[in-house]
Design a protein around this motif. Structure first.
Motif, PDB file in Angstrom:
ATOM      1  N   SER A 129     -10.115  49.653  83.306  1.00 24.79           N
ATOM      2  CA  SER A 129     -10.189  51.108  83.365  1.00 24.79           C
ATOM      3  C   SER A 129      -9.454  51.650  84.596  1.00 24.79           C
ATOM      4  O   SER A 129      -8.679  52.606  84.498  1.00 24.79           O
ATOM      5  N   LEU A 130      -9.665  51.008  85.751  1.00 26.53           N
ATOM      6  CA  LEU A 130      -9.016  51.472  86.981  1.00 26.53           C
ATOM      7  C   LEU A 130      -7.507  51.274  86.916  1.00 26.53           C
ATOM      8  O   LEU A 130      -6.744  52.125  87.381  1.00 26.53           O
ATOM      9  N   TYR A 131      -7.069  50.158  86.355  1.00 24.54           N
ATOM     10  CA  TYR A 131      -5.631  49.914  86.238  1.00 24.54           C
ATOM     11  C   TYR A 131      -4.973  50.966  85.352  1.00 24.54           C
ATOM     12  O   TYR A 131      -3.887  51.467  85.663  1.00 24.54           O
ATOM     13  N   ALA A 132      -5.626  51.294  84.245  1.00 19.26           N
ATOM     14  CA  ALA A 132      -5.074  52.311  83.345  1.00 19.26           C
ATOM     15  C   ALA A 132      -4.964  53.660  84.062  1.00 19.26           C
ATOM     16  O   ALA A 132      -3.976  54.386  83.905  1.00 19.26           O
ATOM     17  N   GLN A 133      -5.983  54.000  84.869  1.00 18.51           N
ATOM     18  CA  GLN A 133      -5.944  55.254  85.615  1.00 18.51           C
ATOM     19  C   GLN A 133      -4.822  55.239  86.656  1.00 18.51           C
ATOM     20  O   GLN A 133      -4.137  56.247  86.860  1.00 18.51           O
ATOM     21  N   ALA A 134      -4.644  54.096  87.330  1.00 18.00           N
ATOM     22  CA  ALA A 134      -3.609  53.998  88.365  1.00 18.00           C
ATOM     23  C   ALA A 134      -2.216  54.127  87.761  1.00 18.00           C
ATOM     24  O   ALA A 134      -1.352  54.831  88.297  1.00 18.00           O
ATOM     25  N   VAL A 152      -4.982  53.432 109.104  1.00 13.42           N
ATOM     26  CA  VAL A 152      -5.811  52.965 107.988  1.00 13.42           C
ATOM     27  C   VAL A 152      -6.164  54.138 107.081  1.00 13.42           C
ATOM     28  O   VAL A 152      -6.019  54.066 105.853  1.00 13.42           O
ATOM     29  N   ARG A 153      -6.592  55.229 107.682  1.00 14.63           N
ATOM     30  CA  ARG A 153      -6.957  56.413 106.885  1.00 14.63           C
ATOM     31  C   ARG A 153      -5.751  56.954 106.122  1.00 14.63           C
ATOM     32  O   ARG A 153      -5.858  57.331 104.952  1.00 14.63           O
ATOM     33  N   ALA A 154      -4.593  56.977 106.780  1.00 11.70           N
ATOM     34  CA  ALA A 154      -3.390  57.481 106.112  1.00 11.70           C
ATOM     35  C   ALA A 154      -3.028  56.636 104.904  1.00 11.70           C
ATOM     36  O   ALA A 154      -2.677  57.160 103.839  1.00 11.70           O
ATOM     37  N   ASP A 155      -3.125  55.307 105.042  1.00 15.30           N
ATOM     38  CA  ASP A 155      -2.794  54.443 103.916  1.00 15.30           C
ATOM     39  C   ASP A 155      -3.869  54.493 102.837  1.00 15.30           C
ATOM     40  O   ASP A 155      -3.561  54.357 101.642  1.00 15.30           O
ATOM     41  N   LEU A 156      -5.123  54.694 103.226  1.00 11.39           N
ATOM     42  CA  LEU A 156      -6.167  54.887 102.219  1.00 11.39           C
ATOM     43  C   LEU A 156      -5.872  56.116 101.362  1.00 11.39           C
ATOM     44  O   LEU A 156      -6.108  56.115 100.144  1.00 11.39           O
ATOM     45  N   GLN A 157      -5.344  57.146 101.980  1.00  5.95           N
ATOM     46  CA  GLN A 157      -5.024  58.359 101.235  1.00  5.95           C
ATOM     47  C   GLN A 157      -3.841  58.156 100.288  1.00  5.95           C
ATOM     48  O   GLN A 157      -3.689  58.886  99.314  1.00  5.95           O
ATOM     49  N   ARG A 158      -3.012  57.158 100.565  1.00  7.65           N
ATOM     50  CA  ARG A 158      -1.871  56.871  99.707  1.00  7.65           C
ATOM     51  C   ARG A 158      -2.246  56.010  98.505  1.00  7.65           C
ATOM     52  O   ARG A 158      -1.434  55.824  97.601  1.00  7.65           O
ATOM     53  N   VAL A 159      -3.452  55.481  98.516  1.00  5.48           N
ATOM     54  CA  VAL A 159      -3.921  54.640  97.408  1.00  5.48           C
ATOM     55  C   VAL A 159      -4.590  55.521  96.364  1.00  5.48           C
ATOM     56  O   VAL A 159      -5.552  56.228  96.663  1.00  5.48           O
ATOM     57  N   MET A 187      -0.811  46.641 103.041  1.00  2.59           N
ATOM     58  CA  MET A 187       0.008  45.925 102.073  1.00  2.59           C
ATOM     59  C   MET A 187       0.084  46.694 100.760  1.00  2.59           C
ATOM     60  O   MET A 187       1.145  46.823 100.147  1.00  2.59           O
ATOM     61  N   THR A 188      -1.058  47.236 100.341  1.00  2.00           N
ATOM     62  CA  THR A 188      -1.147  47.904  99.043  1.00  2.00           C
ATOM     63  C   THR A 188      -0.376  49.216  99.035  1.00  2.00           C
ATOM     64  O   THR A 188       0.366  49.508  98.086  1.00  2.00           O
ATOM     65  N   ALA A 189      -0.548  50.021 100.065  1.00  2.00           N
ATOM     66  CA  ALA A 189       0.168  51.300 100.139  1.00  2.00           C
ATOM     67  C   ALA A 189       1.671  51.076 100.168  1.00  2.00           C
ATOM     68  O   ALA A 189       2.433  51.785  99.497  1.00  2.00           O
ATOM     69  N   LEU A 190       2.114  50.079 100.926  1.00  2.00           N
ATOM     70  CA  LEU A 190       3.539  49.783 100.997  1.00  2.00           C
ATOM     71  C   LEU A 190       4.056  49.276  99.655  1.00  2.00           C
ATOM     72  O   LEU A 190       5.122  49.699  99.187  1.00  2.00           O
ATOM     73  N   ALA A 191       3.315  48.386  99.022  1.00  2.00           N
ATOM     74  CA  ALA A 191       3.743  47.831  97.733  1.00  2.00           C
ATOM     75  C   ALA A 191       3.869  48.923  96.683  1.00  2.00           C
ATOM     76  O   ALA A 191       4.821  48.931  95.891  1.00  2.00           O
ATOM     77  N   GLY A 192       2.923  49.849  96.662  1.00  2.00           N
ATOM     78  CA  GLY A 192       2.999  50.934  95.701  1.00  2.00           C
ATOM     79  C   GLY A 192       4.234  51.788  95.906  1.00  2.00           C
ATOM     80  O   GLY A 192       4.890  52.201  94.944  1.00  2.00           O
ATOM     81  N   ALA A 193       4.572  52.049  97.167  1.00  4.92           N
ATOM     82  CA  ALA A 193       5.752  52.869  97.468  1.00  4.92           C
ATOM     83  C   ALA A 193       7.047  52.133  97.141  1.00  4.92           C
ATOM     84  O   ALA A 193       7.987  52.714  96.596  1.00  4.92           O
ATOM     85  N   VAL A 194       7.101  50.850  97.451  1.00  6.70           N
ATOM     86  CA  VAL A 194       8.316  50.072  97.228  1.00  6.70           C
ATOM     87  C   VAL A 194       8.551  49.816  95.738  1.00  6.70           C
ATOM     88  O   VAL A 194       9.677  49.937  95.242  1.00  6.70           O
ATOM     89  N   LEU A 195       7.487  49.490  95.010  1.00  4.50           N
ATOM     90  CA  LEU A 195       7.621  49.106  93.603  1.00  4.50           C
ATOM     91  C   LEU A 195       7.467  50.270  92.634  1.00  4.50           C
ATOM     92  O   LEU A 195       7.837  50.158  91.469  1.00  4.50           O
ATOM     93  N   GLY A 196       6.888  51.385  93.105  1.00  2.85           N
ATOM     94  CA  GLY A 196       6.679  52.528  92.226  1.00  2.85           C
ATOM     95  C   GLY A 196       5.700  52.236  91.104  1.00  2.85           C
ATOM     96  O   GLY A 196       5.844  52.743  89.985  1.00  2.85           O
TER      97      GLY A 196
END
Length: 215
Positions: free
Chosen positions: A194-199, A147-154, A115-124
């Motif tokens: 801190s993590l949100y700012a980095q992301a 799973v590993r592929a999407d982990l790498q996209r996060v 869900m997270t990897a897809l959301a990041g790609a769709v919403l930018g």
């Protein structure tokens, strides 16, 4: 900051000792963030799924599957395809109601990572994934390539203890994991800020790099 939490369930009590999603969402709101959530359980293509519903809970815009469905907590045949389809639908509904988030934050590994990897790609937007125990630390089984592929996209991955961080690093081999404590609100909200700012910074940096290449 506008934060969208992604999880397999909203108000169920976790069995791995982690804090319920509503508690984490409330802590983020008290820290000054605008918070929304999407809760979708995995399930097979042949399973009867409840329609998506939207409601506001204590100031948090929530999109989830309402009514009585028959989704399996472990998913089923075609579960990945269905989850991606439902995630897109939920994202469209959420953005139409609450606007685009600055960052999406997946809770847990499976199915939240998809869900997270897809959301990041769709919403930018910025992407964060954190996990707090359970089977996410197990050695990946055959077929875990997605799973590993999407982990790498996060961009940002975190665990709630140093011991879990080390286990996840050994199990998944996708790069660095950070530590994000969840037991106390102060540590959780300070860590997430801190993590949100980095992301968000990672997204902005990628945009600058892409603009330079286009030039």
């Amino acid at each position: 900051m506008h934060v969208l939490l992604l999880a397999p369930a909203w108000d169920e009590s976790p069995t791995d000792g982690s804090r319920p999603v509503p508690e984490l969402a409330a802590a983020l709101r008290r820290a000054g963030h605008t918070v929304g959530a999407i809760a979708l359980a995995p399930g097979g293509l042949l399973e009867r799924r409840a329609p998506l519903e939207m409601r506001v809970v204590d100031g948090i815009t929530l999109v989830e599957e309402g009514g009585a469905g028959s989704a399996s907590p472990r998913g089923g045949r075609g579960s990945g395809l269905l989850l991606r389809r439902r995630t897109r639908q939920a994202l469209e509904a959420y953005v139409a109601q609450a606007g685009s988030p600055d960052v999406v934050h997946g809770l847990g590994v499976v199915p939240a990572v998809h869900m997270t990897a897809l959301a990041g790609a769709v919403l930018g937007c910025g992407v964060v994934l954190s996990t707090h125990g359970g089977s996410s630390a197990d050695e990946p089984c055959p077929g875990a390539g997605r799973v590993r592929a999407d982990l790498q996209r996060v961009a940002i991955r975190a665990a709630d203890t140093e011991e879990l961080r080390e286990r996840l690093t050994r199990a998944w081999h996708v790069g660095a994991w950070r530590v994000l404590p969840t037991v106390e609100d102060a540590a959780f909200t300070q860590g997430t800020s801190s993590l949100y700012a980095q992301a968000v910074g990672a997204v902005e940096l990628e945009r600058v790099r892409t603009d330079n290449v286009d030039c």
